[in-house]
Enzyme design. Structure first.
Site, PDB file in Angstrom:
ATOM      1  N   ASP A  18       4.299  -4.231  13.235  1.00  0.00           N
ATOM      2  CA  ASP A  18       3.661  -2.910  13.376  1.00  0.00           C
ATOM      3  C   ASP A  18       3.150  -2.657  14.787  1.00  0.00           C
ATOM      4  OD1 ASP A  18       3.963  -2.543  10.589  1.00  0.00           O
ATOM      5  OD2 ASP A  18       2.151  -3.728  10.273  1.00  0.00           O
ATOM      6  N   HIS A  53       9.463   1.278  10.429  1.00  0.00           N
ATOM      7  CA  HIS A  53       9.421   1.620  11.848  1.00  0.00           C
ATOM      8  C   HIS A  53       9.201   3.124  11.943  1.00  0.00           C
ATOM      9  CE1 HIS A  53      11.899  -2.092  13.208  1.00  0.00           C
ATOM     10  NE2 HIS A  53      10.745  -2.388  12.671  1.00  0.00           N
TER      11      HIS A  53
HETATM   12  P1  GDP Z   1       6.680  -0.721  14.063  1.00  0.00           P
HETATM   13  O1  GDP Z   1       6.888  -1.187  12.672  1.00  0.00           O
HETATM   14  O2  GDP Z   1       6.538  -1.857  15.024  1.00  0.00           O
HETATM   15  O3  GDP Z   1       7.703   0.282  14.504  1.00  0.00           O
HETATM   16  O4  GDP Z   1       5.269   0.024  14.107  1.00  0.00           O
HETATM   17  P2  GDP Z   1       4.714   1.120  13.094  1.00  0.00           P
HETATM   18  O5  GDP Z   1       5.648   2.243  13.022  1.00  0.00           O
HETATM   19  O6  GDP Z   1       4.296   0.513  11.829  1.00  0.00           O
HETATM   20  O7  GDP Z   1       3.347   1.519  13.808  1.00  0.00           O
HETATM   21  C1  GDP Z   1       3.244   2.274  14.906  1.00  0.00           C
HETATM   22  C2  GDP Z   1       2.448   3.549  14.584  1.00  0.00           C
HETATM   23  O8  GDP Z   1       1.796   3.987  15.727  1.00  0.00           O
HETATM   24  C3  GDP Z   1       3.320   4.696  14.177  1.00  0.00           C
HETATM   25  O9  GDP Z   1       2.604   5.585  13.339  1.00  0.00           O
HETATM   26  C4  GDP Z   1       3.653   5.359  15.507  1.00  0.00           C
HETATM   27  O10 GDP Z   1       4.017   6.711  15.398  1.00  0.00           O
HETATM   28  C5  GDP Z   1       2.354   5.201  16.217  1.00  0.00           C
HETATM   29  N1  GDP Z   1       2.442   4.991  17.652  1.00  0.00           N
HETATM   30  C6  GDP Z   1       3.338   4.209  18.335  1.00  0.00           C
HETATM   31  N2  GDP Z   1       3.023   4.169  19.639  1.00  0.00           N
HETATM   32  C7  GDP Z   1       1.898   4.908  19.782  1.00  0.00           C
HETATM   33  C8  GDP Z   1       1.049   5.206  20.890  1.00  0.00           C
HETATM   34  O11 GDP Z   1       1.244   4.757  22.010  1.00  0.00           O
HETATM   35  N3  GDP Z   1      -0.044   5.992  20.641  1.00  0.00           N
HETATM   36  C9  GDP Z   1      -0.330   6.491  19.408  1.00  0.00           C
HETATM   37  N4  GDP Z   1      -1.422   7.248  19.266  1.00  0.00           N
HETATM   38  N5  GDP Z   1       0.444   6.222  18.346  1.00  0.00           N
HETATM   39  C10 GDP Z   1       1.523   5.446  18.527  1.00  0.00           C
END
Ligand code: GDP
Length: 426
Positions: A13, A41
């Site tokens: 995440d 993701h």
């Molecule tokens: P993954 O499984 O590694 O892709 O991560 P997730 O999708 O579970 O978690 C990332 C969350 O943070 C998602 O809701 C993204 O839209 C959000 N997100 C990712 N990068 C950023 C950022 O730089 N700033 C903010 N505010 N949200 C972000």
């Protein structure tokens, strides 16, 4: 040609989906090489907000070929549902942009049932499974009791393998967990229903990727979860049941001889973790609640509230080493903008001894965090696009992270949208 692996450095995440979506602009092929539909993701783009579970994050870019490699847990039913969901929201998915390895093993509904049954049996000692069948699936794959996707094209082999698999699953369901047996006809119907829908996508993706590499195409490998969840090198048994490391990418993609040129490790500006297990820099109470709310830390797949805490330099340094990361993409820096002072976990204290080395899992349970406080910047940074325009304290925070983990930060994400990032020269 250049190959890139985008991998998680911590507990998962970290924001991989968002970064993969950004990088896909420069890649011809995006491959998922391990794991199944047990994570999400998140990608935010002009079509909306999507939580991808099994599909590679390249599905939103025209001209990108997406591949599910032999290393993934192929949940036919959930994959069909995910494809339908995306199609209904205007995303084109067809064999022109998605292929599935004929060597991918099929995750069955009974794997999901067995996952839940085992977590119930473990009760207070549970591993924190998402109950998507991942652990029973990989156990069965390694004991050679699965049906592979390619079997769908060989009716005799399919029937033979299906019988062997079903006999085994029924033995476990009935004798270990006291459940009803699954009928052979029902099992074959299931395979036919979802198998027929996905057959057009199934092929020798190993050949496809080799050919792409020979033609000089750019290939990206997309990992699920993070280094600390790797079956071999993570916080066992609170790991997933596959290898989340970049070194496994060529194997799980079906091109074991391919060299990976660049490994971008995704690191969150603070820590978050879903499920059970040791999590040294965890914040409980009001501080934890404030960070969870600020970062909207709720599971993309399960909606579960994530555990949150300070950036952990000890765990991150270890994750970077295990992944062989060549640079870092630091995500969610904007979330820390509300804090006056930002604690960073720089060392662990274990039985009164200080260490900067990530310990063996059993010792990790006893580790206490040692913090250093860095000054916050207390202003909105989400519209910043250049390194030099970041407030000085934000730059110091990033530089502190670089120094403490021994790897350069190349990208800084300050928002969930594609364009909300800073490219930093390294
Ligand atoms: P993954 O499984 O590694 O892709 O991560 P997730 O999708 O579970 O978690 C990332 C969350 O943070 C998602 O809701 C993204 O839209 C959000 N997100 C990712 N990068 C950023 C950022 O730089 N700033 C903010 N505010 N949200 C972000």
């Amino acid at each position: 040609m250049s190959n890139l692996a985008v991998v998680g450095i911590n507990w998962g995440d970290e924001g991989k989906g968002r970064m993969v979506d950004l990088f896909t602009d420069h890649y011809d092929v995006v491959v998922r090489y391990q794991g199944g539909g047990n994570a999400g993701h998140t990608v935010v783009n002009e079509k909306g907000k999507f939580a991808l579970h099994l599909l590679p994050s390249g599905v939103f870019r025209k001209g990108v070929m997406n591949v599910l490699g032999n290393g993934v847990a192929l949940d036919l039913e959930n994959l069909c549902a995910e494809i339908e969901d995306l199609r209904s929201r205007g995303v084109d998915i067809s064999p022109d942009n998605l292929r599935i390895s004929e060597r991918a093993s099929i995750l069955l509904p009974c794997h999901r049932d067995l996952d839940g049954l085992e977590e119930d049996r473990l009760a207070g000692l549970k591993y924190g499974s998402t109950k998507q069948g991942i652990a029973p699936f990989y156990s069965d794959k390694y004991r050679k009791k699965t049906v592979m996707a390619g079997d769908l094209f060989y009716p005799e082999a399919l029937e033979l393998h299906a019988r062997e698999v079903l006999d085994w699953e029924n033995l476990i369901l009935k004798n270990v967990y006291g459940q009803e047996e699954i009928s052979f006809d029902g099992f074959m119907e299931y395979l036919k229903k979802y198998g027929d829908a996905l057959k057009p996508y199934i092929c020798d993706t190993s050949a496809l990727l080799s050919e792409a590499a020979e033609k000089g195409k750019n290939i990206m490998f997309e990992a699920q979860l993070g280094a600390l969840r790797d079956l071999d090198m993570g916080i066992y048994p609170y790991t997933t049941s596959s290898n989340t490391l970049a070194a496994y990418a060529p194997i799980g993609a079906g091109v074991p001889g391919l060299k990976i040129d660049k490994v971008v490790g995704i690191v969150k500006a603070y820590s978050s973790c879903v499920g059970e297990g040791p999590f040294v820099s965890e914040w409980l109470g009001a501080n934890g609640d404030a960070l969870r709310e600020a970062g909207a830390e709720y599971g993309a797949k399960t909606g579960r509230a994530r555990r949150v805490g300070a950036f952990d330099a000890v765990a991150t340094r270890y994750g970077i080493k295990m992944q062989g990361a060549t640079s870092i993409a630091l995500t969610k820096l904007d979330i820390l903008s509300y804090m006056h002072s930002i604690p960073v976990c720089t060392q662990y204290s274990i039985g009164g001894k200080l260490t900067e080395d990530f310990p063996y899992p059993a010792a990790l349970e006893k580790a206490k965090p040692v913090y250093e406080n860095l000054p916050g910047w207390k202003c909105d940074i989400s519209s910043v696009r250049r390194w030099e325009d970041l407030p000085e304290n934000a730059r110091r925070y990033v530089e502190y992270i670089e120094k403490s983990v021994g790897c350069r930060v190349e990208y800084i994400s300050v928002g969930a949208r594609r364009e909300e990032y800073i490219h930093k020269e390294i």
